[in-house]
Design a protein around this motif. Structure first.
Motif, mmCIF file in Angstrom:
data_model
loop_
_atom_site.group_PDB
_atom_site.id
_atom_site.type_symbol
_atom_site.label_atom_id
_atom_site.label_comp_id
_atom_site.label_asym_id
_atom_site.label_seq_id
_atom_site.Cartn_x
_atom_site.Cartn_y
_atom_site.Cartn_z
ATOM 1 N N ARG A 1 0.459 5.377 5.548
ATOM 2 C CA ARG A 1 -1.089 5.706 4.950
ATOM 3 C C ARG A 1 -1.179 5.771 3.486
ATOM 4 O O ARG A 1 0.480 6.593 2.669
ATOM 5 N N ASP B 1 1.823 8.621 8.739
ATOM 6 C CA ASP B 1 0.993 9.148 9.534
ATOM 7 C C ASP B 1 1.477 9.722 11.001
ATOM 8 O O ASP B 1 2.037 9.561 11.731
ATOM 9 N N ILE C 1 -8.715 4.179 -1.337
ATOM 10 C CA ILE C 1 -8.380 4.204 -0.765
ATOM 11 C C ILE C 1 -9.076 6.249 -0.656
ATOM 12 O O ILE C 1 -8.852 7.069 0.203
ATOM 13 N N GLU D 1 -8.294 6.855 5.669
ATOM 14 C CA GLU D 1 -6.539 5.997 6.601
ATOM 15 C C GLU D 1 -6.413 4.984 6.825
ATOM 16 O O GLU D 1 -5.586 4.191 7.455
ATOM 17 N N THR D 2 -6.783 4.915 4.769
ATOM 18 C CA THR D 2 -6.188 3.334 4.716
ATOM 19 C C THR D 2 -4.929 3.202 5.016
ATOM 20 O O THR D 2 -3.866 3.879 3.944
ATOM 21 N N ASN D 3 -3.611 1.928 4.643
ATOM 22 C CA ASN D 3 -2.317 1.308 4.572
ATOM 23 C C ASN D 3 -2.550 0.098 3.769
ATOM 24 O O ASN D 3 -3.231 -0.106 3.467
ATOM 25 N N GLU E 1 4.049 3.776 10.977
ATOM 26 C CA GLU E 1 2.435 3.272 9.940
ATOM 27 C C GLU E 1 2.346 4.010 8.506
ATOM 28 O O GLU E 1 2.751 5.278 8.367
ATOM 29 N N ARG F 1 2.266 7.871 -0.825
ATOM 30 C CA ARG F 1 2.599 7.330 0.712
ATOM 31 C C ARG F 1 3.501 8.164 1.522
ATOM 32 O O ARG F 1 4.177 8.631 0.948
#
Length: 155
Positions: A92, A84, A44, A49-51, A90, A81
């Protein structure tokens, strides 16, 4: 120069030795997180931009397993967490300052451990190793950029 028949085996053995040095650098300091959790933090950090779904893909696990890993990291204060800003639905995954400190310290310990091994090698051998590693990385990169046989046939 002809390649020795056991070059691949020698590289494999050297890679195993390197992994041992790197793992030893982490384990000697009683890391508070597991190797898998360290991998999550590294992933990460490298990919802002990782979810959770993308993390699950990167780890090759189901999303619920990735989510549980994130729960544990969040509980220890190493992961946040965040919504976005472009799409509030969303979420991220973001490393905290504590995670970045932890990863930085681990990287320094690993570098020191590798340097200790290098210091036991003659200077000339170190230079030859550097040249060989650069050439290996370039060859590996060129191989990954080359089209696959199937793609070349359909083009």
């Amino acid at each position: 120069m002809e390649r020795p028949p056991n070059l691949a085996a020698a590289i494999d053995a050297a890679a195993e030795a390197l992994i041992g040095v790197l793992e030893s650098a982490a384990s000697r300091h009683h890391m508070s997180v597991s190797p898998t959790q360290l991998r999550v933090l590294s992933l990460i950090t490298e990919r802002p931009e990782t979810n959770v779904n993308r993390l699950a893909e990167l780890l090759d696990v189901v999303p619920s397993s990735a989510s549980r890993l994130c729960d544990r990291l969040e509980a220890t204060g190493l992961l946040r967490r965040v919504a976005d800003p472009r799409d509030r639905r969303e979420v991220r995954l973001m490393p905290t300052a504590a995670a970045e400190t932890l990863l930085g310290e681990l990287k320094q310990r690993r570098h020191r451990a590798v340097q200790a091994v290098l210091d036991r090698m003659p200077q000339r051998t170190q230079h030859e190793l550097l040249l060989a590693l650069v050439a290996f990385a370039q060859a590996a990169e060129a191989g990954s950029a080359a089209p696959t046989d199937a793609a070349a046939r359909t083009a």
